[in-house]
Design an enzyme around this catalytic site. Structure first.
Site, PDB file in Angstrom:
ATOM      1  N   LYS A 168     -10.680 -47.756 -23.615  1.00  0.00           N
ATOM      2  CA  LYS A 168      -9.397 -48.436 -23.393  1.00  0.00           C
ATOM      3  C   LYS A 168      -9.426 -49.263 -22.106  1.00  0.00           C
ATOM      4  O   LYS A 168      -8.772 -50.288 -22.033  1.00  0.00           O
ATOM      5  CB  LYS A 168      -8.228 -47.459 -23.427  1.00  0.00           C
ATOM      6  CG  LYS A 168      -8.208 -46.392 -22.378  1.00  0.00           C
ATOM      7  CD  LYS A 168      -6.965 -45.537 -22.569  1.00  0.00           C
ATOM      8  CE  LYS A 168      -6.943 -44.228 -21.838  1.00  0.00           C
ATOM      9  NZ  LYS A 168      -7.805 -43.944 -20.739  1.00  0.00           N
ATOM     10  N   ARG A 185       0.641 -40.402 -19.146  1.00  0.00           N
ATOM     11  CA  ARG A 185      -0.225 -39.359 -19.697  1.00  0.00           C
ATOM     12  C   ARG A 185       0.562 -38.090 -20.013  1.00  0.00           C
ATOM     13  O   ARG A 185      -0.013 -37.132 -20.517  1.00  0.00           O
ATOM     14  CB  ARG A 185      -1.308 -39.042 -18.671  1.00  0.00           C
ATOM     15  CG  ARG A 185      -2.523 -39.984 -18.791  1.00  0.00           C
ATOM     16  CD  ARG A 185      -3.665 -39.245 -18.451  1.00  0.00           C
ATOM     17  NE  ARG A 185      -4.994 -39.440 -18.225  1.00  0.00           N
ATOM     18  CZ  ARG A 185      -5.700 -40.384 -17.667  1.00  0.00           C
ATOM     19  NH1 ARG A 185      -5.152 -41.463 -17.257  1.00  0.00           N
ATOM     20  NH2 ARG A 185      -6.963 -40.266 -17.522  1.00  0.00           N
ATOM     21  N   ARG A 187     -22.512 -42.957 -19.149  1.00  0.00           N
ATOM     22  CA  ARG A 187     -21.797 -43.900 -18.292  1.00  0.00           C
ATOM     23  C   ARG A 187     -22.248 -43.856 -16.839  1.00  0.00           C
ATOM     24  O   ARG A 187     -22.495 -42.776 -16.300  1.00  0.00           O
ATOM     25  CB  ARG A 187     -20.318 -43.508 -18.279  1.00  0.00           C
ATOM     26  CG  ARG A 187     -19.475 -44.590 -18.830  1.00  0.00           C
ATOM     27  CD  ARG A 187     -18.058 -44.179 -18.749  1.00  0.00           C
ATOM     28  NE  ARG A 187     -17.366 -44.830 -19.829  1.00  0.00           N
ATOM     29  CZ  ARG A 187     -16.062 -44.908 -19.937  1.00  0.00           C
ATOM     30  NH1 ARG A 187     -15.302 -44.334 -19.046  1.00  0.00           N
ATOM     31  NH2 ARG A 187     -15.515 -45.548 -20.930  1.00  0.00           N
ATOM     32  N   ARG A 197     -19.934 -40.507 -11.957  1.00  0.00           N
ATOM     33  CA  ARG A 197     -18.745 -39.947 -11.314  1.00  0.00           C
ATOM     34  C   ARG A 197     -18.663 -38.450 -11.567  1.00  0.00           C
ATOM     35  O   ARG A 197     -19.079 -37.973 -12.605  1.00  0.00           O
ATOM     36  CB  ARG A 197     -17.485 -40.616 -11.881  1.00  0.00           C
ATOM     37  CG  ARG A 197     -17.073 -41.838 -11.110  1.00  0.00           C
ATOM     38  CD  ARG A 197     -15.936 -42.612 -11.703  1.00  0.00           C
ATOM     39  NE  ARG A 197     -15.078 -41.915 -12.630  1.00  0.00           N
ATOM     40  CZ  ARG A 197     -14.355 -42.536 -13.575  1.00  0.00           C
ATOM     41  NH1 ARG A 197     -14.415 -43.840 -13.693  1.00  0.00           N
ATOM     42  NH2 ARG A 197     -13.580 -41.861 -14.380  1.00  0.00           N
ATOM     43  N   ARG A 236     -11.298 -32.816 -19.496  1.00  0.00           N
ATOM     44  CA  ARG A 236     -10.443 -34.010 -19.603  1.00  0.00           C
ATOM     45  C   ARG A 236     -10.006 -34.218 -21.053  1.00  0.00           C
ATOM     46  O   ARG A 236      -8.862 -34.592 -21.314  1.00  0.00           O
ATOM     47  CB  ARG A 236     -11.192 -35.248 -19.095  1.00  0.00           C
ATOM     48  CG  ARG A 236     -11.323 -35.267 -17.579  1.00  0.00           C
ATOM     49  CD  ARG A 236     -12.310 -36.325 -17.128  1.00  0.00           C
ATOM     50  NE  ARG A 236     -11.811 -37.688 -17.254  1.00  0.00           N
ATOM     51  CZ  ARG A 236     -12.606 -38.753 -17.274  1.00  0.00           C
ATOM     52  NH1 ARG A 236     -13.904 -38.619 -17.197  1.00  0.00           N
ATOM     53  NH2 ARG A 236     -12.088 -39.959 -17.369  1.00  0.00           N
TER      54      ARG A 236
HETATM   55  P1  AMP Z   1      -8.977 -42.161 -15.622  1.00  0.00           P
HETATM   56  O1  AMP Z   1      -9.980 -43.021 -14.935  1.00  0.00           O
HETATM   57  O2  AMP Z   1      -7.825 -42.924 -16.192  1.00  0.00           O
HETATM   58  O3  AMP Z   1      -9.598 -41.230 -16.635  1.00  0.00           O
HETATM   59  O4  AMP Z   1      -8.325 -41.228 -14.495  1.00  0.00           O
HETATM   60  C1  AMP Z   1      -9.128 -40.403 -13.670  1.00  0.00           C
HETATM   61  C2  AMP Z   1      -8.314 -39.217 -13.183  1.00  0.00           C
HETATM   62  O5  AMP Z   1      -7.187 -39.680 -12.425  1.00  0.00           O
HETATM   63  C3  AMP Z   1      -7.716 -38.347 -14.271  1.00  0.00           C
HETATM   64  O6  AMP Z   1      -8.636 -37.396 -14.789  1.00  0.00           O
HETATM   65  C4  AMP Z   1      -6.561 -37.694 -13.513  1.00  0.00           C
HETATM   66  O7  AMP Z   1      -7.021 -36.675 -12.640  1.00  0.00           O
HETATM   67  C5  AMP Z   1      -6.058 -38.848 -12.649  1.00  0.00           C
HETATM   68  N1  AMP Z   1      -5.015 -39.646 -13.354  1.00  0.00           N
HETATM   69  C6  AMP Z   1      -5.101 -40.940 -13.765  1.00  0.00           C
HETATM   70  N2  AMP Z   1      -3.972 -41.335 -14.371  1.00  0.00           N
HETATM   71  C7  AMP Z   1      -3.137 -40.271 -14.345  1.00  0.00           C
HETATM   72  C8  AMP Z   1      -1.812 -40.032 -14.825  1.00  0.00           C
HETATM   73  N3  AMP Z   1      -1.120 -40.997 -15.467  1.00  0.00           N
HETATM   74  N4  AMP Z   1      -1.273 -38.803 -14.601  1.00  0.00           N
HETATM   75  C9  AMP Z   1      -1.947 -37.849 -13.963  1.00  0.00           C
HETATM   76  N5  AMP Z   1      -3.198 -37.994 -13.505  1.00  0.00           N
HETATM   77  C10 AMP Z   1      -3.807 -39.181 -13.690  1.00  0.00           C
END
Ligand code: AMP
Length: 219
Positions: free
Chosen positions: A13, A88, A127, A160, A171
C-alpha cells in the site's frame, strides 16, 4: 480528495499510495514514516513510539491521532491526501471522520489491498530499507543496483527491526484484529474499493495504483 489505504503491512500500500499521491497531486501521509522520522530525530514522540514499534504493536490512539491532526494542518494537504497506515483502529477511523469534517472534507475512498498472508511474510523478509531516505527495495524483485546501497541517495540499506520474521508475525496478528472493523466502517460509508493484489496474475503496486486512478477518473 482524501484516500485511505487499508491493507496489511507488506501489502504494497505504501508503494501504491506514493504513485497515487504523486499522480493526483495529493499529499502522501504515512504515519509509520512520521513515527520513524521522530525516532531518527530522537524526539519525545519518537522515544514514546519506539517501544511499540519494535514489537510490532500499535502506538496508542491518543498519540497517533494528535500527530496526524498536526500533519493534516500543513499547507501541502490543501488538495487532500493519501493516508497510508492511518486509521488502524475504529477509534482512529471515527476521529478521522471528525477531523476531516472540520475541514469540510471526508474520506472519498478507502482502498483495501488484499494480499495473502503467506506472500506478505515472504515479501517483508526480502525487504530492505534505506537508512537515509527510507526508500524500500525487495532483494528478489526490485534489488538495488549495488548490494546494500540505495540507488536514490547512496545510503546504507538495512532490515528494519519490525521487518524481522517474529515481529512481522505480530504485526499481521495486530492487523487482523482491527481489519474487519475498518473495512466495515468504510463499507457502511459506501467508499470501500477492493483491489486484489499478489494473486496468480501478479498484480503489482503499480498496477493497483493505475487501476484506482482509472476508477476515480470514471466516477
Ligand atoms: P507502518 O510502516 O505503517 O507499518 O508503521 C510502522 C509502525 O508504526 C507500526 O507497526 C506501529 O507501531 C506504528 N504505527 C503506524 N501507524 C500507526 C497507527 N495509525 N496507529 C498506531 N500505530 C501506528
Amino acid at each position: 480528495m482524501f484516500i485511505v489505504l487499508l491493507g496489511a503491512p507488506g501489502s504494497g500500500k505504501g508503494t501504491a499510495g506514493k504513485i497515487i499521491a504523486e499522480d493526483l497531486k495529493l499529499a502522501h501521509i504515512s504515519t509509520g514514516d512520521l513515527f520513524r522520522e521522530n525516532l531518527k530525530n530522537e524526539t519525545e514522540l519518537g522515544k514514546e513510539a519506539k517501544e511499540y514499534m519494535d514489537k510490532g504493536e500499535l502506538v496508542p490512539d491518543k498519540v497517533t491521532i494528535k500527530m496526524l491532526k498536526d500533519r493534516l494542518n500543513s499547507d501541502d494537504v490543501e488538495n487532500g491526501a493519501v493516508l497510508d497506515g492511518f486509521p488502524r483502529t475504529g477509534v482512529q477511523a471515527v476521529s478521522l471522520d471528525k477531523m476531516l469534517g472540520e475541514m469540510n472534507a471526508k474520506v472519498d475512498m478507502a482502498l483495501n489491498i488484499d494480499v495473502p498472508f503467506e506472500e506478505i511474510v515472504e515479501r517483508i523478509a526480502n525487504r530492505r530499507s534505506c537508512k537515509n531516505c527510507g526508500e524500500i527495495y525487495n532483494v528478489v524483485f526490485n534489488p538495488p543496483k549495488q548490494e546494500g546501497i540505495c540507488d536514490k541517495c547512496g545510503g546504507e540499506l538495512y532490515q528494519r527491526e519490525d521487518q524481522k520474521p517474529e515481529v512481522v508475525e505480530n504485526r499481521l496478528k495486530v492487523y487482523s484484529e482491527t481489519a474487519e472493523e475498518l473495512i466495515n466502517h468504510y463499507k457502511n460509508a459506501g467508499v470501500l474499493y477492493d483491489a486484489k493484489a499478489g494473486d496468480a496474475v501478479g498484480k503489482t503496486s503499480y498496477d493497483v495504483a493505475k487501476e484506482v486512478e482509472e476508477y476515480i477518473k470514471n466516477k
